[in-house]
Write a protein that holds these residues in place. Structure first.
Motif, PDB file in Angstrom:
ATOM      1  N   SER A 288       8.953 -15.163  14.867  1.00  0.00           N
ATOM      2  CA  SER A 288       7.645 -15.536  15.386  1.00  0.00           C
ATOM      3  C   SER A 288       6.735 -14.322  15.411  1.00  0.00           C
ATOM      4  O   SER A 288       7.092 -13.267  15.942  1.00  0.00           O
ATOM      5  CB  SER A 288       7.779 -16.122  16.793  1.00  0.00           C
ATOM      6  N   ILE A 289       5.554 -14.457  14.822  1.00  0.00           N
ATOM      7  CA  ILE A 289       4.608 -13.338  14.799  1.00  0.00           C
ATOM      8  C   ILE A 289       4.175 -12.971  16.202  1.00  0.00           C
ATOM      9  O   ILE A 289       3.921 -11.813  16.518  1.00  0.00           O
ATOM     10  CB  ILE A 289       3.386 -13.689  13.924  1.00  0.00           C
ATOM     11  N   ASN A 290       4.163 -13.937  17.098  1.00  0.00           N
ATOM     12  CA  ASN A 290       3.739 -13.662  18.471  1.00  0.00           C
ATOM     13  C   ASN A 290       4.610 -12.622  19.150  1.00  0.00           C
ATOM     14  O   ASN A 290       4.155 -11.885  20.019  1.00  0.00           O
ATOM     15  CB  ASN A 290       3.758 -14.948  19.307  1.00  0.00           C
ATOM     16  N   THR A 291       5.887 -12.524  18.738  1.00  0.00           N
ATOM     17  CA  THR A 291       6.761 -11.550  19.373  1.00  0.00           C
ATOM     18  C   THR A 291       6.441 -10.135  18.936  1.00  0.00           C
ATOM     19  O   THR A 291       6.894  -9.179  19.542  1.00  0.00           O
ATOM     20  CB  THR A 291       8.238 -11.832  19.022  1.00  0.00           C
ATOM     21  N   ASN A 292       5.610  -9.986  17.882  1.00  0.00           N
ATOM     22  CA  ASN A 292       5.300  -8.662  17.364  1.00  0.00           C
ATOM     23  C   ASN A 292       3.849  -8.256  17.618  1.00  0.00           C
ATOM     24  O   ASN A 292       3.380  -7.263  17.091  1.00  0.00           O
ATOM     25  CB  ASN A 292       5.547  -8.623  15.852  1.00  0.00           C
ATOM     26  N   MET A 293       3.105  -9.056  18.411  1.00  0.00           N
ATOM     27  CA  MET A 293       1.662  -8.864  18.495  1.00  0.00           C
ATOM     28  C   MET A 293       1.255  -7.576  19.183  1.00  0.00           C
ATOM     29  O   MET A 293       0.234  -6.994  18.861  1.00  0.00           O
ATOM     30  CB  MET A 293       1.021 -10.053  19.208  1.00  0.00           C
ATOM     31  N   ASN A 294       2.044  -7.121  20.123  1.00  0.00           N
ATOM     32  CA  ASN A 294       1.615  -5.977  20.915  1.00  0.00           C
ATOM     33  C   ASN A 294       2.588  -4.805  20.821  1.00  0.00           C
ATOM     34  O   ASN A 294       3.047  -4.289  21.829  1.00  0.00           O
ATOM     35  CB  ASN A 294       1.425  -6.400  22.382  1.00  0.00           C
ATOM     36  N   ILE A 295       2.913  -4.427  19.604  1.00  0.00           N
ATOM     37  CA  ILE A 295       3.753  -3.258  19.421  1.00  0.00           C
ATOM     38  C   ILE A 295       3.039  -2.044  19.989  1.00  0.00           C
ATOM     39  O   ILE A 295       1.855  -1.825  19.745  1.00  0.00           O
ATOM     40  CB  ILE A 295       4.062  -3.052  17.924  1.00  0.00           C
ATOM     41  N   ASP A 296       3.756  -1.268  20.728  1.00  0.00           N
ATOM     42  CA  ASP A 296       3.167  -0.116  21.403  1.00  0.00           C
ATOM     43  C   ASP A 296       2.651   0.903  20.386  1.00  0.00           C
ATOM     44  O   ASP A 296       3.388   1.369  19.513  1.00  0.00           O
ATOM     45  CB  ASP A 296       4.235   0.521  22.306  1.00  0.00           C
ATOM     46  N   LEU A 297       1.372   1.250  20.488  1.00  0.00           N
ATOM     47  CA  LEU A 297       0.765   2.186  19.547  1.00  0.00           C
ATOM     48  C   LEU A 297       1.419   3.557  19.610  1.00  0.00           C
ATOM     49  O   LEU A 297       1.683   4.188  18.589  1.00  0.00           O
ATOM     50  CB  LEU A 297      -0.740   2.308  19.833  1.00  0.00           C
ATOM     51  N   ALA A 298       1.675   4.028  20.818  1.00  0.00           N
ATOM     52  CA  ALA A 298       2.289   5.350  20.974  1.00  0.00           C
ATOM     53  C   ALA A 298       3.671   5.382  20.327  1.00  0.00           C
ATOM     54  O   ALA A 298       4.072   6.387  19.739  1.00  0.00           O
ATOM     55  CB  ALA A 298       2.392   5.710  22.456  1.00  0.00           C
ATOM     56  N   GLY A 299       4.392   4.256  20.401  1.00  0.00           N
ATOM     57  CA  GLY A 299       5.711   4.189  19.782  1.00  0.00           C
ATOM     58  C   GLY A 299       5.627   4.347  18.272  1.00  0.00           C
ATOM     59  O   GLY A 299       6.429   5.043  17.654  1.00  0.00           O
ATOM     60  N   LEU A 300       4.628   3.696  17.655  1.00  0.00           N
ATOM     61  CA  LEU A 300       4.445   3.838  16.214  1.00  0.00           C
ATOM     62  C   LEU A 300       4.096   5.277  15.844  1.00  0.00           C
ATOM     63  O   LEU A 300       4.584   5.799  14.834  1.00  0.00           O
ATOM     64  CB  LEU A 300       3.335   2.896  15.736  1.00  0.00           C
ATOM     65  N   GLU A 301       3.266   5.903  16.644  1.00  0.00           N
ATOM     66  CA  GLU A 301       2.875   7.287  16.360  1.00  0.00           C
ATOM     67  C   GLU A 301       4.091   8.218  16.447  1.00  0.00           C
ATOM     68  O   GLU A 301       4.282   9.100  15.594  1.00  0.00           O
ATOM     69  CB  GLU A 301       1.793   7.739  17.346  1.00  0.00           C
ATOM     70  N   THR A 308      -3.381   7.618  15.407  1.00  0.00           N
ATOM     71  CA  THR A 308      -3.692   6.461  16.252  1.00  0.00           C
ATOM     72  C   THR A 308      -4.308   5.340  15.428  1.00  0.00           C
ATOM     73  O   THR A 308      -3.965   4.161  15.610  1.00  0.00           O
ATOM     74  CB  THR A 308      -4.646   6.868  17.382  1.00  0.00           C
ATOM     75  N   THR A 309      -5.196   5.685  14.508  1.00  0.00           N
ATOM     76  CA  THR A 309      -5.833   4.669  13.662  1.00  0.00           C
ATOM     77  C   THR A 309      -4.812   3.997  12.751  1.00  0.00           C
ATOM     78  O   THR A 309      -4.818   2.769  12.587  1.00  0.00           O
ATOM     79  CB  THR A 309      -6.953   5.305  12.819  1.00  0.00           C
ATOM     80  N   GLU A 310      -3.923   4.802  12.158  1.00  0.00           N
ATOM     81  CA  GLU A 310      -2.896   4.231  11.288  1.00  0.00           C
ATOM     82  C   GLU A 310      -1.951   3.318  12.070  1.00  0.00           C
ATOM     83  O   GLU A 310      -1.534   2.273  11.571  1.00  0.00           O
ATOM     84  CB  GLU A 310      -2.112   5.355  10.608  1.00  0.00           C
ATOM     85  N   ALA A 311      -1.630   3.715  13.282  1.00  0.00           N
ATOM     86  CA  ALA A 311      -0.781   2.874  14.129  1.00  0.00           C
ATOM     87  C   ALA A 311      -1.462   1.561  14.444  1.00  0.00           C
ATOM     88  O   ALA A 311      -0.830   0.495  14.476  1.00  0.00           O
ATOM     89  CB  ALA A 311      -0.428   3.622  15.414  1.00  0.00           C
ATOM     90  N   MET A 312      -2.782   1.604  14.671  1.00  0.00           N
ATOM     91  CA  MET A 312      -3.527   0.386  14.979  1.00  0.00           C
ATOM     92  C   MET A 312      -3.560  -0.540  13.763  1.00  0.00           C
ATOM     93  O   MET A 312      -3.398  -1.764  13.892  1.00  0.00           O
ATOM     94  CB  MET A 312      -4.949   0.739  15.406  1.00  0.00           C
ATOM     95  N   VAL A 313      -3.747   0.036  12.575  1.00  0.00           N
ATOM     96  CA  VAL A 313      -3.724  -0.779  11.351  1.00  0.00           C
ATOM     97  C   VAL A 313      -2.360  -1.452  11.202  1.00  0.00           C
ATOM     98  O   VAL A 313      -2.261  -2.641  10.875  1.00  0.00           O
ATOM     99  CB  VAL A 313      -4.028   0.112  10.122  1.00  0.00           C
ATOM    100  N   THR A 314      -1.297  -0.699  11.454  1.00  0.00           N
ATOM    101  CA  THR A 314       0.059  -1.243  11.339  1.00  0.00           C
ATOM    102  C   THR A 314       0.290  -2.361  12.337  1.00  0.00           C
ATOM    103  O   THR A 314       0.904  -3.389  12.015  1.00  0.00           O
ATOM    104  CB  THR A 314       1.093  -0.122  11.558  1.00  0.00           C
ATOM    105  N   ARG A 315      -0.203  -2.176  13.562  1.00  0.00           N
ATOM    106  CA  ARG A 315      -0.016  -3.224  14.571  1.00  0.00           C
ATOM    107  C   ARG A 315      -0.775  -4.489  14.183  1.00  0.00           C
ATOM    108  O   ARG A 315      -0.275  -5.606  14.350  1.00  0.00           O
ATOM    109  CB  ARG A 315      -0.464  -2.738  15.944  1.00  0.00           C
ATOM    110  N   HIS A 316      -1.994  -4.331  13.659  1.00  0.00           N
ATOM    111  CA  HIS A 316      -2.747  -5.507  13.199  1.00  0.00           C
ATOM    112  C   HIS A 316      -1.990  -6.231  12.100  1.00  0.00           C
ATOM    113  O   HIS A 316      -1.945  -7.465  12.060  1.00  0.00           O
ATOM    114  CB  HIS A 316      -4.128  -5.085  12.694  1.00  0.00           C
ATOM    115  N   LEU A 317      -1.380  -5.456  11.177  1.00  0.00           N
ATOM    116  CA  LEU A 317      -0.598  -6.073  10.114  1.00  0.00           C
ATOM    117  C   LEU A 317       0.570  -6.863  10.684  1.00  0.00           C
ATOM    118  O   LEU A 317       0.874  -7.969  10.220  1.00  0.00           O
ATOM    119  CB  LEU A 317      -0.082  -4.992   9.157  1.00  0.00           C
ATOM    120  N   SER A 318       1.239  -6.310  11.705  1.00  0.00           N
ATOM    121  CA  SER A 318       2.383  -6.989  12.302  1.00  0.00           C
ATOM    122  C   SER A 318       1.973  -8.286  12.989  1.00  0.00           C
ATOM    123  O   SER A 318       2.796  -9.173  13.176  1.00  0.00           O
ATOM    124  CB  SER A 318       3.080  -6.055  13.299  1.00  0.00           C
ATOM    125  N   ARG A 319       0.697  -8.408  13.365  1.00  0.00           N
ATOM    126  CA  ARG A 319       0.199  -9.643  13.973  1.00  0.00           C
ATOM    127  C   ARG A 319      -0.074 -10.730  12.934  1.00  0.00           C
ATOM    128  O   ARG A 319      -0.366 -11.864  13.281  1.00  0.00           O
ATOM    129  CB  ARG A 319      -1.092  -9.369  14.734  1.00  0.00           C
TER     130      ARG A 319
END
Length: 372
Positions: A288-301, A308-319
């Protein structure tokens, strides 16, 4: 050989046919009755001469490795055997001794191991491309295998066929159990192991929940989905994998997304209960995509060294957002988002959005990072 001893040997063969130790015990008893230096059971691909030593007595792992890597290609005895009648033991006296003694196979392999005489049989038809070859070897101190000994060994042929079928079915069942266990261990998505016609082989707990929630359904043992879009997407992924061959080194995984789900499918070679065969299957995972909607940005970094911008792009993709939607959400040009993706790919060593999603989701699952 006395009838009582023959019956005892056949009983020993059937009693432990499903175990490697049982075969070794049978060969040990057989070598006592028909004196020999070693017995080898080998699975062989006839066309390529690729071999796999299944059992061997008295030959070390190093000796077997040398044979499998090189000497099988110089084995004049095995080459001659392939042209002899099937399902029958033959002695290497059946072809000119001069050819054998002048061969590289004899000079560099059998002579150092004190192997001078041999007899053997193809237990399965080489014409189907695969065969089990039983070979019994003797040293220089022995005589060639006599006609009487070969006749005795021929009495074992039908029993060897049956015992090999038992052994291969047991190996297939053990392999299937291993696959079942690996499917059960998947906890971040609904996982189904399917045959090529969508018949279910195994599924995990989340997959069973999909059935209970009427997201998925089973008809005549085959998996399907209530959502027309989800069903068509999965069918397309399966069709894209149908060109997968039995080259075990290939492991192509395909991805797709719908509005609510991230889907992946990869081919699996399933052991078949038909001896000596495998069948094509697929591992289908639905998250379910909903389970991936709010991946922690700091965790990706932290995990991947993203900005921070790249992490945000990645999180949007995961949504489940596409490039245009990500650019709208971040109020930047689509070309800027594509540039960010190139930088992200380079940092994570991936080449596509599907590979990127697969890597971040598997890594986050392994580290058990909290999802908000």
């Amino acid at each position: 050989m006395r009838n009582s001893k023959l019956s005892q040997l056949i009983g020993e063969l059937y009693r432990h046919a499903h175990q490697a130790d049982g075969w070794m015990a049978f060969f040990a008893m057989l070598e006592t009755e028909i004196p020999s230096r070693s017995t080898t059971l080998m699975f062989e691909e006839i066309e390529t001469h690729a071999s796999d030593i299944v059992f061997s007595r008295h030959l070390s792992d190093d000796e077997l490795q040398l044979y499998g890597e090189h000497f099988i290609h110089t084995d004049v005895w095995a080459e001659a055997m392939a042209d002899l009648p099937l399902l029958q033991f033959h002695s290497n006296e059946m072809f000119p001794d001069r050819k054998f003694l002048s061969s590289e196979f004899y000079a560099d392999y059998t002579k150092p191991l004190d192997i001078r005489y041999a007899c053997g049989a193809y237990i399965e038809d080489p014409k189907i491309g695969q065969a089990f070859r039983v070979t019994i070897q003797r040293g220089h101190q022995h005589k060639p295998f006599s006609k009487e000994e070969l006749q005795t060994l021929n009495l074992f042929i039908p029993h060897l066929q049956n015992a090999l079928a038992i052994y291969k079915r047991n190996i297939a069942l053990e392999s299937l159990q291993s696959i079942f266990d690996s499917i059960t261990s998947i906890t971040d998505s609904a996982a189904y192991l399917l045959r090529s016609d969508s018949t279910i082989v195994s599924q995990n707990a989340l997959a069973e929940e999909f059935l209970c929630q009427d997201i998925a359904c089973i008809s005549a043992g085959k998996l399907s989905f209530r959502s027309h879009k989800l069903r068509n997407t999965i069918e397309r992924l399966i069709n894209n994998n149908n060109d997968f061959t039995e080259n075990k080194r290939r492991n192509r995984r395909n991805y797709a997304r719908t509005e609510h789900y991230q889907i992946s499918i990869e081919p699996h070679l399933l052991p078949s209960l038909t001896p000596g065969t495998q069948e094509l299957g697929f591992l289908l995972q639905i998250k379910s995509i909903n389970t991936n909607m709010n991946i922690d940005l700091a965790g990706l970094e932290i995990l991947y060294g993203l900005t921070t911008t790249e992490a945000m792009v990645t999180r949007h993709l995961s949504r489940g957002l596409v490039v245009r939607e990500i650019s709208d959400a971040m109020t930047v040009k689509e070309s800027t988002i594509r540039s960010h993706f190139k930088a992200i790919y380079a940092k994570l060593g991936v080449r596509s959005q599907s590979e990127l999603l697969s890597k971040i989701m598997s890594s986050l699952a392994r580290t058990k990072m909290d999802l908000i």
